[in-house]
Design a protein around this motif. Structure first.
Motif, mmCIF file in Angstrom:
data_model
loop_
_atom_site.group_PDB
_atom_site.id
_atom_site.type_symbol
_atom_site.label_atom_id
_atom_site.label_comp_id
_atom_site.label_asym_id
_atom_site.label_seq_id
_atom_site.Cartn_x
_atom_site.Cartn_y
_atom_site.Cartn_z
ATOM 1 N N GLY A 198 19.726 6.137 74.278
ATOM 2 C CA GLY A 198 20.222 6.463 75.353
ATOM 3 C C GLY A 198 21.166 7.460 75.986
ATOM 4 N N SER A 246 24.322 6.872 75.250
ATOM 5 C CA SER A 246 25.383 7.407 74.138
ATOM 6 C C SER A 246 24.952 8.843 73.545
ATOM 7 N N SER A 295 28.140 -1.282 73.537
ATOM 8 C CA SER A 295 27.529 -2.627 73.655
ATOM 9 C C SER A 295 28.103 -2.091 71.656
ATOM 10 N N GLY A 296 27.926 -1.390 71.292
ATOM 11 C CA GLY A 296 28.461 -1.693 69.744
ATOM 12 C C GLY A 296 27.607 -2.235 69.155
HETATM 13 C C1 G6P Z 1 19.063 0.963 76.725
HETATM 14 C C2 G6P Z 1 20.880 0.332 77.769
HETATM 15 C C3 G6P Z 1 21.049 2.166 78.008
HETATM 16 C C4 G6P Z 1 22.133 2.833 76.324
HETATM 17 C C5 G6P Z 1 21.126 2.473 75.213
HETATM 18 C C6 G6P Z 1 22.412 2.444 73.898
HETATM 19 O O1 G6P Z 1 18.812 1.391 76.931
HETATM 20 O O2 G6P Z 1 19.937 0.720 78.946
HETATM 21 O O3 G6P Z 1 21.561 2.371 79.359
HETATM 22 O O4 G6P Z 1 22.544 4.298 76.602
HETATM 23 O O5 G6P Z 1 20.882 1.369 75.932
HETATM 24 O O6 G6P Z 1 23.161 1.674 74.632
HETATM 25 P P1 G6P Z 1 24.376 1.575 73.522
HETATM 26 O O7 G6P Z 1 25.209 0.319 74.201
HETATM 27 O O8 G6P Z 1 24.427 1.886 72.488
HETATM 28 O O9 G6P Z 1 25.358 2.674 74.214
#
Ligand code: G6P
Length: 608
Positions: A301, A303, A349-350
């Motif tokens: 996403g 990230s 989020s990790g």
């Molecule tokens: C989900 C969220 C996105 C995020 C992606 C990766 O799809 O809605 O906003 O970019 O997960 O999440 P992370 O916690 O690994 O950055």
């Protein structure tokens, strides 16, 4: 995705659990429920839909009396979001109740086994096997039943359990899904996310995989998978309650957009002293750095898009080739990874399942892993060899804003760190970059202040069904995130495209009135993008340019303009994305969308 909470103490449990579930709403869910233990009875109340409906159904928790219990917000995986599939689930004999985050991969086999033994299943969930296994293995010792059950489960879980045999006791077990024990005075808690705990306690114990806890009002005993009690460090939760609350803003997203100057400062301050970058959490020997052949950034996403934008600075300052690979693709592709590869895993989020799987894959092929993570104590932070926290504070809106910009800031800091250690940039360039990083919080604030016309622009374009976002190089990287923001919160189909590539097919889609957001903040190629603007305008497009106030060439071509302050090209994505977040926000608002909780999306995606 799903969230779990547990409470045991002297107060009524239901209102505390409902409050905790409200705090977890931002993660994305479609049903909710609680199970309250009172004497030797369990009262379950659950419902498809919002926590507010559950609050109403339970009269604010008043019709579920009792001082210990567990709660859940469910994001449906196995079975539709119905009342029956909502958690908690009860064992056939009604003595156990369970809430569960994650997926039990061998549930079908366990279900068949339990069916053969005469157990009856009422839901379509994988979770119901867990609660019936507890009943099956219970021989008068709940702890043993918990251990035997855990030994049969494959997959990921954070589980909360209550049993009528142990009034006042709640159990919590973890495997590949976050679980935190909150330590209070005369009362204790668990939750899958610290945001559900911070209003009650700041003392937390982070469970590791395979561990489980027996929690009563007086104490929390932690055990390893063999049942031996272990001592764990009590950590202090540093996130404060206000940052997890709206504080007068209409939406969390708006609040988090405006928090960015502060969040970015928090990421920079401990690491940039004058022009000197220090990274205390990182120990990379000269020998290791000299042997590095490649840096591989992996994430999902936004990230992932932070990785796409950060690669330019890392490549240019270190001279090391950078590859950016989607975590969900990495395992199945043949990315060349070995001990000469440094893997950078980026995650707000990790806990993202695909990113976790990619890290495991990278490690198994010999790579060292540097994690860039926001949530302290998260699975990815624990898995990595080194972690650089982004210090963005809690991000509640599903669509990330400060999460993304702080990730990018840390990637920039890392690129400067490499520049100093093994870099190929001149001192003059290094100094300019360091100065630009120091100025970032101010520049982000300026990019917010200099665009009062964004709500008007949003009003002009909000009813279109599609938008293009174009740019080249660093501008293209920023356009990826700009388009994603527009899609996820406004539901307008938004496509980001490298400006130079449009003419190879996609330009066929440009017709009268088509909005095209053109990012022109890269001085080296702005002129080239200008020709692409002319091409789309010739086919009737309306162009919203993102550029500097003094970029006369672009200003003369655009129908509408979003301004950003001048910034070094390599760092421009972190600034240009900010007004694009605002644009997406105002378009979504015009369209009456549920901005903080867009449909079908979850904040933390814990399934592959
Ligand atoms: C989900 C969220 C996105 C995020 C992606 C990766 O799809 O809605 O906003 O970019 O997960 O999440 P992370 O916690 O690994 O950055």
């Amino acid at each position: 995705m799903c969230g779990i909470v547990g409470y045991t103490g002297t107060q009524q449990a239901a209102p505390i659990l409902l409050e905790g579930l409200k705090k977890l709403e931002y993660r994305g869910y479609d049903s909710a429920g609680i199970a309250i233990l009172s004497g030797d009875a369990i009262t379950v109340s659950k419902i498809s839909g919002k926590v507010d409906k559950l609050v109403e159904k339970t009269e604010g928790g008043r019709n579920c009396p009792g001082t210990s219990g567990i709660g859940h917000t469910r994001w449906a995986t196995h079975g539709a979001p119905t009342d029956i599939n909502a958690h908690p689930h009860l064992s056939n004999d009604g003595r156990f109740a369970v809430v569960h985050n994650g997926i039990i991969e061998n549930y079908q086999e366990l279900r068949d086994e339990l069916l053969a033994k005469g157990f009856v299943f009422y839901s379509e969930t994988d979770t119901e096997v867990v609660v019936n296994l507890l009943e099956l293995y219970d021989e008068g010792d709940v702890k043993k039943a918990v251990m035997r059950t855990a030994s049969r489960l494959r997959g990921s879980y954070a589980l909360g359990v209550v049993c009528t045999d142990e009034p006042g006791c709640i159990y919590a077990m973890r495997e590949s899904s976050p679980l935190i024990i909150g330590i209070g005075v005369g009362e204790n808690y668990f939750a899958s996310d610290v945001t559900a705990l911070v209003s009650y306690t700041r003392n937390a114990v982070y469970l590791d995989d395979g561990e489980f806890a027996r929690i009563s009002a007086e104490k929390a005993e932690i055990f390893d998978s063999s049942g031996t009690e272990i001592r764990k460090k009590i950590s202090r939760i540093t996130w404060d309650v206000q940052t997890a609350e709206k504080g007068g803003y209409e939406h969390f997203m708006l609040k988090e957009i405006t928090e960015q100057p502060r969040a970015i400062k928090a990421a920079i301050d401990p690491r940039l002293h004058g022009r000197e970058v220090t990274m205390d959490d990182l120990v990379l020997s000269d020998r290791y750095l000299k042997g590095l052949k490649k840096i591989l950034i992996t994430a999902c996403g936004s990230s992932y898009y932070a990785g796409c934008a950060g690669r330019y600075a890392i490549e240019q300052f270190s001279g090391i080739p950078v590859e950016v690979v989607l975590a969900s693709e990495l395992r199945y592709g043949n990315a060349l990874i070995d001990r000469h590869t440094l893997m950078i895993a980026v995650s707000q989020s990790g806990e993202t399942a695909d990113t976790i799987a990619a890290i495991r894959e990278g490690k198994s092929r010999g790579a060292k892993v540097l994690a860039i993570v926001n949530v302290v104590g998260s699975t990815i932070a624990k898995l990595a060899d080194w972690t650089l926290y982004t210090w963005a504070g809690p991000e509640i809106s599903v669509a990330t804003t400060k999460g993304y910009t702080t990730q990018l800031t840390v990637l920039y800091l890392f690129s400067l760190y490499l520049a100093k250690r093994i870099g190929i940039v001149s001192e003059e360039k290094y100094n300019r970059m360091a100065d630009a990083l120091n100025a970032l919080p101010r520049l982000i604030q300026e990019s917010l202040d200099m665009n009062p016309s964004i709500p008007r622009i949003a009003g002009k374009y909000h009813s279109f069904r599609s938008m293009f976002f174009i740019g080249r190089n660093t501008d293209y990287a920023a356009s990826l995130e700009g388009a994603l923001k527009m899609k996820e919160i406004s539901y307008i189909h938004a496509e980001s495209y490298p400006a130079g590539e449009l003419k190879h097919g996609t330009i066929a889609l440009i017709s009268d009135g088509q909005p095209v957001v053109a990012l022109c903040c890269n001085d080296f190629i702005s002129e080239k993008t200008a020709s692409n603007i002319i091409e789309v305008k010739a086919r009737g497009a309306k162009v919203i340019a993102v550029t500097f106030r003094d970029n006369q060439n672009i200003l003369s071509l655009a129908d509408d303009v979003i301004y950003i302050p001048r910034i070094e090209t390599e760092l421009s994505p972190v600034v240009e994305i900010v007004p694009l977040q605002m644009l997406a926000y105002h378009v979504a608002k015009e369209n009456g969308c549920d901005i903080d909780k867009p449909r079908n999306l979850a904040k933390s995606v814990t399934v592959e």
